[in-house]
Scaffold this active site. Structure first.
Site, PDB file in Angstrom:
ATOM      1  N   GLU A 173     -72.979 -24.993  -4.662  1.00  0.00           N
ATOM      2  CA  GLU A 173     -72.456 -25.819  -3.226  1.00  0.00           C
ATOM      3  C   GLU A 173     -72.338 -24.061  -2.658  1.00  0.00           C
ATOM      4  O   GLU A 173     -71.154 -24.558  -1.802  1.00  0.00           O
ATOM      5  CB  GLU A 173     -71.087 -27.057  -4.147  1.00  0.00           C
ATOM      6  CG  GLU A 173     -71.553 -27.762  -4.790  1.00  0.00           C
ATOM      7  CD  GLU A 173     -70.792 -28.793  -4.881  1.00  0.00           C
ATOM      8  OE1 GLU A 173     -70.150 -28.427  -4.147  1.00  0.00           O
ATOM      9  OE2 GLU A 173     -71.321 -29.732  -5.766  1.00  0.00           O
ATOM     10  N   GLU A 370     -74.482 -31.394 -11.465  1.00  0.00           N
ATOM     11  CA  GLU A 370     -73.632 -32.076 -11.847  1.00  0.00           C
ATOM     12  C   GLU A 370     -73.488 -33.235 -11.481  1.00  0.00           C
ATOM     13  O   GLU A 370     -73.997 -33.807 -10.069  1.00  0.00           O
ATOM     14  CB  GLU A 370     -72.546 -31.461 -10.834  1.00  0.00           C
ATOM     15  CG  GLU A 370     -72.082 -29.963 -11.615  1.00  0.00           C
ATOM     16  CD  GLU A 370     -71.036 -28.940 -10.243  1.00  0.00           C
ATOM     17  OE1 GLU A 370     -69.563 -30.344  -9.804  1.00  0.00           O
ATOM     18  OE2 GLU A 370     -70.923 -27.993  -9.827  1.00  0.00           O
TER      19      GLU A 370
END
Ligand code: BGP
Length: 476
Positions: A173, A370
Site C-alpha cells: 500500500e 488482504e
C-alpha cells in the site's frame, strides 16, 4: 477453485512480531507510534517516551512464537502465508555497509518453517517498516539515496531467500498519497515516516515520495529477476471502488477520478513508463520530479508479474446531492451498505467489481492479499469464540471472488485473509479490532497471557479450504 489457488492469510512484521529490541533490530518508523482507538488517533513520536505505550514493541510475540502459529495455520490447511520482512532487522539504520546476520537468519528460519508445512511464503519487502534513521538522516523517500538503500536491502533478501521464496511484493500500500488531495498524518507516516501536517510543501513532497517509491519498485523487480528468473514479483495496493451517486455525468466523472487517484503508481509499474497524465498534472501544479530520464529503462523492464489487491470497503464519490461521512480512504459513505464498528463499509460485491477492474485494465494475474473484518470478539469461559459475523463477512466476499474467477474469467490466484491471527491494528493500534481466525489473549493496554485460541471461524475456514472453496455457507 483451481487446485493451485492459494488459500491463506497475510500478516505484517510490525503488527505481530514484537521483540523490537532483539537481535540488533533498529528503530522502525512504527516503533514510534503509540496506541490509539477509533476516537483517539495514534500519536506519532520523535523518540520513545517512557510513559507511553507502543503496541509494536511487544505485539503478539510472533517473533518467538512463529512455530506454534505456523502450525495453527497449517492445521487450517493454509497453502500460502504472506509475511513481511522488517527492513530494520536487516539493516538496523538502513545505511550500513553490511546486513545483520541475526536478522537474516530469523527470516530464513520462518520461511523454512513455512516450507516444512508446505505453506508457500509470499514476502512483502516493505510493509510500513522503514528504519527511522532513513527518515531522520535522509528525509525518507524524498531523497533518491533511499532508493539505493532499499535496493541494497532487497538484494540481501533476494539472495538470502533464493530458491526458498518465489513470490515477493516490493511494497504494501504505497498508494493513498496523492499530491492533489489532503492526506492524513497516519497514512503519510505509515508509508514514509513523515506527518502530512509537518510537510512544508505537501504536494511536492507527496509527489516525490510517490514517484521514488514507484521507481524503487520497478528497480527491485528488475533486480529480483536478475538474481533469480524464477522469482514472481508483485506489489500490493490498497484499493476501493468509488461509486457514482447517480447518473449525473459530473458525478460519474468525479467518482472515476477519485477511484483512479489510487492507481497512478500501479499504472507506472504495469505499463512500462510513469504515466504521462500524472506528469501533466504535476506540470500544472508546478511539481518537479527528479530522475525521470535515469529511471526510464527500469520502468520499461521492471514491470510487475502480478498485482496484490487489499480490499476492505468501498465508497461514493463526492457530489452536491449527497452529504455523507468521509471514509478513511476518500469518498463518502454509501447509504446502501452496513458499516463495521470502525466505520468501514461492508461490500462483498465491491470485491468482484474491483478484481474485474484491475484484471481488465492490466491483464496480469491478481491475488487478494488482504480482506477481512475488524470486530470485537468475546472470549467465552470455555475459551470458545463465536464469531459468526466474521464467517458471514469472509463467506460473502469469497462468493464474489468465485464469481469473478468462474463467471468473469479473472485470473485471481489466491485469497489471503488479513490478520488470520489477531494482531495490532495499523490505523488505531488496538488489539480489540480483531481480524483473526485465531484469538490472541492480549488487550489494548498490553496485558494478557498471549495464549492462542481457535475461533469458530477457524474451523469454518478449515472446511472452506478442504473443500477447495465449495463449502462457503455458515455450516460448511
Ligand atoms: C491495510 C494494511 C494492514 C492492515 C489492514 C487493516 O491497509 O495493509 O497492515 O492493518 O489495512 O487495517 P487496520 O489494522 O487499521 O484495521
Amino acid at each position: 477453485m483451481d487446485k493451485h489457488f492459494f488459500w491463506g492469510g497475510s500478516i505484517a512484521a510490525h503488527q505481530c512480531e514484537g521483540a523490537f529490541e532483539e537481535d540488533g533490530k533498529g528503530l522502525g518508523i512504527m516503533d514510534l507510534v503509540t496506541d490509539g482507538s477509533h476516537e483517539r488517533p495514534r500519536e506519532i513520536c520523535k523518540t520513545i517516551e517512557k510513559d507511553k505505550f507502543y503496541p509494536s514493541h511487544t505485539a503478539i510475540d510472533f517473533y518467538h512464537r512463529y512455530k506454534e502459529d505456523i502450525a495453527l495455520f497449517a492445521e487450517m490447511g493454509f497453502t500460502a502465508l504472506r509475511i513481511s520482512v522488517d527492513w530494520s532487522r536487516i539493516y538496523p539504520m538502513g545505511d550500513e555497509e553490511e546486513p545483520s546476520q541475526a536478522g537474516i537468519d530469523h527470516y530464513v528460519s520462518v520461511v523454512e518453517e513455512l516450507l516444512r508445512h508446505k505453506i508457500e511464503p509470499i514476502v512483502t519487502l516493505c510493509h510500513f517498516e522503514m528504519p527511522y534513521h532513513l527518515v531522520e538522516q535522509y528525509g525518507s523517500w524524498t531523497n533518491r539515496k533511499v532508493i539505493d538503500f532499499y535496493l541494497k536491502y532487497c538484494r540481501t533478501m533476494f539472495e538470502a531467500l533464493k530458491g526458498k521464496v518465489r513470490y515477493w511484493s516490493t511494497f504494501n500500500e504505497l498508494n493513498h498519497i496523492d499530491p492533489a488531495t489532503e492526506a492524513s498524518d497516519i497514512f503519510t507516516y505509515i508509508i514514509a515516516g513523515m506527518k502530512y501536517s509537518e510537510m512544508e510543501h505537501p504536494a511536492q513532497t507527496l509527489a516525490s515520495i510517490g514517484y521514488h517509491m514507484t521507481a524503487a519498485s520497478v528497480k527491485a523487480v528488475r533486480l529480483g529477476h536478475e538474481i533469480d528468473p524464477e522469482n514472481r514479483i508483485g506489489c500490493v495496493f490498497g484499493l476501493q471502488p468509488v461509486y457514482a451517486y447517480n447518473c449525473r455525468p459530473d458525478n460519474a466523472l468525479n467518482a472515476f477520478q477519485e477511484m483512479y487517484r489510487d492507481f497512478y503508481q500501479l499504472d507506472g509499474m504495469c505499463r512500462g513508463r510513469f504515466p504521462e497524465y500524472k506528469l501533466k498534472e504535476y506540470e500544472r501544479m508546478g511539481i518537479v520530479l527528479e530522475g525521470l530520464e535515469e529511471d526510464r529503462e527500469d520502468f520499461a523492464k521492471g514491470t510487475l508479474d502480478f498485482i496484490g489487491v487489499n480490499y476492505y470497503s468501498s465508497s461514493v464519490g463526492h457530489c452536491e446531492e449527497m452529504e455523507g461521512d468521509e471514509t478513511l480512504f476518500g469518498g463518502v459513505q454509501n447509504p446502501y451498505l452496513e458499516l463495521s464498528r470502525w466505520g468501514w463499509s461492508i461490500d462483498p460485491t465491491g470485491l468482484r467489481y474491483l478484481l474485474n477492474a484491475v484484471y481488465r485494465m492490466y491483464g496480469k494475474p491478481v491475488i487478494v492479499t488482504e480482506n477481512g473484518l475488524g470486530a470485537v470478539d468475546v472470549l467465552e469461559e470455555d475459551r470458545s469464540i463465536h464469531d459468526d459475523y466474521r464467517i458471514d463477512y469472509v463467506s460473502k466476499h469469497l462468493q464474489q471472488l468465485k464469481l469473478a474467477v468462474e463467471e468473469d474469467g479473472v485470473d485471481c490466484f489466491g485469497y489471503l485473509m488479513w490478520g488470520p491471527i489477531d494482531l495490532v491494528s495499523a490505523t488505531t493500534g488496538e488489539m480489540k479490532k480483531r481480524y483473526g481466525f485465531i484469538y490472541v489473549d492480549k488487550n489494548d493496554d498490553g496485558t494478557g497471557t498471549l495464549e492462542r485460541y481457535r475461533k469458530d471461524s477457524f474451523y469454518w475456514y478449515q472446511r472452506v479450504i478442504a473443500s477447495g472453496g465449495e463449502a462457503l455457507d455458515g455450516n460448511g
